[in-house]
Design an enzyme around this catalytic site. Structure first.
Site, PDB file in Angstrom:
ATOM      1  N   GLU A 263       0.815  -1.217   0.000  1.00  0.00           N
ATOM      2  CA  GLU A 263       0.000   0.000   0.000  1.00  0.00           C
ATOM      3  C   GLU A 263       0.847   1.265   0.000  1.00  0.00           C
ATOM      4  OE1 GLU A 263      -2.857  -0.415   3.140  1.00  0.00           O
ATOM      5  OE2 GLU A 263      -3.723  -2.204   2.245  1.00  0.00           O
TER       6      GLU A 263
ATOM      7  N   LYS B 263     -15.859  -1.291   2.876  1.00  0.00           N
ATOM      8  CA  LYS B 263     -15.147  -1.794   1.695  1.00  0.00           C
ATOM      9  C   LYS B 263     -16.188  -2.363   0.743  1.00  0.00           C
ATOM     10  CE  LYS B 263     -10.831  -3.187   3.976  1.00  0.00           C
ATOM     11  NZ  LYS B 263     -10.158  -4.322   4.654  1.00  0.00           N
TER      12      LYS B 263
END
Length: 434
Positions: free
Chosen positions: A210, A343
């Site tokens: 990430e 999400k």
């Protein structure tokens, strides 16, 4: 305006794993959406369909999910002549076609790809930006720019170091707008790089999935110390709070927690939920830690409830709640946490994502919109967080294009809104929404 054609294909995500991309056509043009995928996944998530053919992409192919879009969903959806602005009708139609509780027939990755593309087409049909269309679907007059949560130190399942806790984040809540929050985040990130390089050597600044750094440290408070130093060096101690994603389900063993789970197993070092809770309290006392995600295992309800009652910080449910209204309701009743991590691919459709968000907000929770560790260049969640007015987004470090794609889109949205742009800032947990 109805759908004229739908075509899905297999593309690669930011980790080199296959994922699903969907092109949806109306008279207004082509609308493209790509589906993300997670590394640490909750056991209660909607099913992401993988081929399981070990001779191809190590079993991670998505040809089955792509075929479900092209052969099962496309023709039936086109036949119905739904207007693309009818997000809920289209999503419910796909859910009925699938017919399973967790989308295991078609795969959440198939259904979500179509759902996201429909949402983009719906915005174009109305002639409004995507964030405005999403705000309308959610029943919001306002739109709000979120405070970003930059994941700048990686551990856990995202990194090859010994650090047990998965993410250490900085949230520039003291910024006056989103552009300034980006600048503060980037400046701290560069300072952090120098701090890590000076202390651990140049190869310690390699980045994780990430975009955060993954120095080879074991102690979690060492990561907090590095952040504190970088924040001070950048000159922003009064503008930044720290957030963590512990992803504790990844190191939960036999009812206890193993903070050195990447080393050979030794039950003697396991600690209890209470001991882990005390460790978090020491972090909160010693550092500006104001948000902790997944502090305990996804089914260790008692530890969650006890901890949330004992602290006044944001406690975020991710693996615990998996964006699923049933799990959220359970967590609300048990007072297990006070913020939902949203999400879209955990639940698998735009409509259900909005529903999950509204359920959390109506119970006084905060909501943080999130990327996954396997991302694409798709920027949907940037518009989603603005339209849903959640006030916070985590989509990685200010590094790696699949992360910056979202942050850059948020800067464009702020620019487009001009004087009307509102930034969540210090109200990141509960933005004022009309």
């Amino acid at each position: 305006m109805s759908i004229t054609k739908i075509h899905a294909r297999e593309i690669l995500d930011s980790r080199g794993n296959p994922t699903v991309e969907v092109d949806l056509y109306t008279a207004k043009g082509r609308f493209r959406a790509a589906v993300p995928s997670g590394a640490s996944t909750g056991v209660h998530e909607a099913l992401e369909l993988r081929d399981g053919d070990k001779s191809r992409y190590l079993g991670k192919g998505t040809v089955k999910a792509v075929d479900h879009v092209n052969k099962d969903i496309a023709a039936k959806l086109i036949e119905k002549k739904f207007s693309v602005v009818d997000q809920e009708k289209i999503d419910h139609f796909m859910l009925e076609l699938d017919g399973t509780e967790n989308k295991s027939k078609f795969g959440a990755n198939a259904i979500l790809g179509v759902s996201l593309a429909v949402c983009k087409a719906g915005a174009a049909e109305k002639g409004v930006p995507l964030y405005r269309h999403i705000a309308d679907l959610a029943g919001h007059k306002d739109v709000i720019l979120p405070c970003p949560a930059f994941n700048v130190i990686n551990g856990g399942s995202h990194a090859g170091n010994k650090l047990a806790m998965q993410e250490f984040m900085i949230l520039p809540i003291g910024a006056s707008n989103f552009h300034e929050a980006m600048r503060i985040g980037a400046e701290v990130y560069h300072n952090l790089k120098n701090v890590i390089k000076a202390k651990y050597g140049k190869d310690a600044t390699n980045v994780g999935d990430e975009g955060g750094f993954a120095p080879n440290i074991l102690e979690n408070n060492e990561a907090l110390e590095l952040l504190k130093t970088a924040i001070e060096k950048a000159g922003y101690p009064d503008k930044i709070i720290i957030g963590m994603d512990v992803a504790a389900s990844e190191f939960y063993k036999a009812g206890k927690y193993d903070l050195d789970f990447k080393s050979p197993d030794d039950p003697a070092r396991y600690i209890t939920g209470d001991q882990l809770g005390d460790l978090y309290k020491s972090f909160i006392k010693g550092y500006p830690v104001q948000s902790i995600e997944d502090p305990f295992d996804q089914d260790d309800w008692a530890a969650w409830t006890k901890f949330t009652a004992a602290v006044d910080i944001q406690v975020v449910g991710d693996d615990l709640t998996v964006t699923n209204p049933k799990r959220i309701q359970q967590a609300v009743e048990k007072k297990a946490c006070n913020c939902l991590l949203l999400k879209v691919n955990q639940i698998g459709s735009v409509t259900e994502s909005i529903k999950a968000c509204k359920l959390a907000q109506s119970n006084g929770w905060g909501v943080m919109v999130s990327h996954r560790s396997g991302e694409t260049e798709d920027t949907f969640i940037a518009d989603l967080v603005v339209g849903l007015c959640t006030g916070q987004i985590k989509t990685g470090a200010p590094c790696r294009s699949e992360r910056l794609a979202k942050y850059n889109q948020l800067m464009r949205i702020e620019e487009e809104l001009g004087a009307k742009a509102k930034f969540a800032g210090k109200d990141y947990r509960h933005p004022k929404i009309n």
